[in-house]
Enzyme design. Structure first.
Site, PDB file in Angstrom:
ATOM      1  N   LYS A 265       7.957  -5.685   4.288  1.00 53.81           N
ATOM      2  CA  LYS A 265       8.091  -7.226   3.978  1.00 53.81           C
ATOM      3  C   LYS A 265       6.945  -7.816   3.322  1.00 53.81           C
ATOM      4  O   LYS A 265       7.052  -8.960   2.471  1.00 53.81           O
ATOM      5  CB  LYS A 265       8.257  -7.828   5.639  1.00 53.81           C
TER       6      LYS A 265
ATOM      7  N   GLU B  73      -2.175  -4.919  -5.594  1.00 56.15           N
ATOM      8  CA  GLU B  73      -2.861  -5.189  -6.931  1.00 56.15           C
ATOM      9  C   GLU B  73      -2.083  -4.873  -8.074  1.00 56.15           C
ATOM     10  O   GLU B  73      -2.446  -4.828  -9.034  1.00 56.15           O
ATOM     11  CB  GLU B  73      -4.040  -3.973  -6.856  1.00 56.15           C
TER      12      GLU B  73
ATOM     13  N   LYS C 204       3.279 -16.920   7.605  1.00 53.60           N
ATOM     14  CA  LYS C 204       3.800 -15.912   8.593  1.00 53.60           C
ATOM     15  C   LYS C 204       3.515 -16.490   9.982  1.00 53.60           C
ATOM     16  O   LYS C 204       2.392 -16.696  10.382  1.00 53.60           O
ATOM     17  CB  LYS C 204       2.722 -14.796   8.164  1.00 53.60           C
TER      18      LYS C 204
END
Length: 227
Positions: free
Chosen positions: A16, A214, A38
């Site tokens: 997710k 990244e 969240k």
């Protein structure tokens, strides 16, 4: 007014957060101000003498606007467990109105074009007092994006998750496949089967990537159906 989408997964560790980062990046590539929220995070580590959840930190980092940690998450618990267990161990009751207040404040304070709300666990994760996190999603009437973790059993998990979302009378506006391991037997056959079974737009595949936070993930998803 901000568009809001809820990101759920077919299971815990389906990807997710990886998908939400991809959504944030895809939106930014289209010149949109997208931020993440969240509502409940379980599992913290001490960072600079403060308990922090790594997923929340990533959502904070990749949001298009500068946010405080507390703006991104409503409830953050130390224990790595189901939210209702983590809350009980902390002596806290997760309240739906607190989740809504956090989302409302984020909308008002940022003026974001899009808010991607990342869930916890799967669709029917309990949060205590007989409630599921999906009850709150239904209350907020949020369209849903489903992340399929590519593993054996993902077809069954995906169809059951879709059926639960449909039962809650919420639209599944898109889904993506996230490769959580370098290899999976019959991956392509599983993907094609899901394309034939799920009556929602397929947004793309996120390959297995080392350190996905990244990387440029936005290129893997087509968010045109969300706009």
């Amino acid at each position: 007014m901000s568009k809001t989408f809820f990101v759920t997964g077919t299971d815990t560790d389906a990807g997710k957060t990886t998908c939400t980062l991809a959504l944030l990046q895809a939106a930014a590539a289209k010149g949109l101000k997208a931020v993440a929220y969240k509502p409940v995070a379980a599992g913290c580590e001490m960072i600079e003498n403060k308990p922090c959840n790594q997923d929340v930190l990533l959502l904070q980092k990749h949001s298009a606007l500068p946010l405080q940690y507390e703006q991104v998450v409503a409830y953050s618990f130390d224990a790595f467990s189901s939210p209702h267990i983590a809350a009980e161990e902390s002596g806290v009751t997760i309240k739906l109105d607190v989740l809504s207040e956090g989302l409302s404040r984020l909308k008002k304070s940022t003026g974001a074009d899009i808010i991607f709300v990342e869930g916890a666990g799967g669709w029917r994760v309990p949060i205590g007092n007989g409630h599921f996190l999906s009850d709150w999603v239904k209350y907020e009437n949020m369209p849903v994006i489903m992340v399929v973790g590519a593993r054996l059993g993902c077809i069954n998990h995906s169809v059951l998750t879709y059926e639960a979302i449909h039962h809650d009378m919420l639209p599944l506006v898109g889904w993506c496949m996230n490769r959580i391991t370098p290899s999976m037997n019959h991956y392509q056959q599983n993907l094609e089967t899901l394309k034939s079974l799920l009556p929602a737009p397929f947004m793309g595949e996120i390959p297995y990537i080392n350190k996905p936070d990244e990387q440029d993930l936005g290129k893997y998803l087509d968010i045109s159906t969300l706009l």
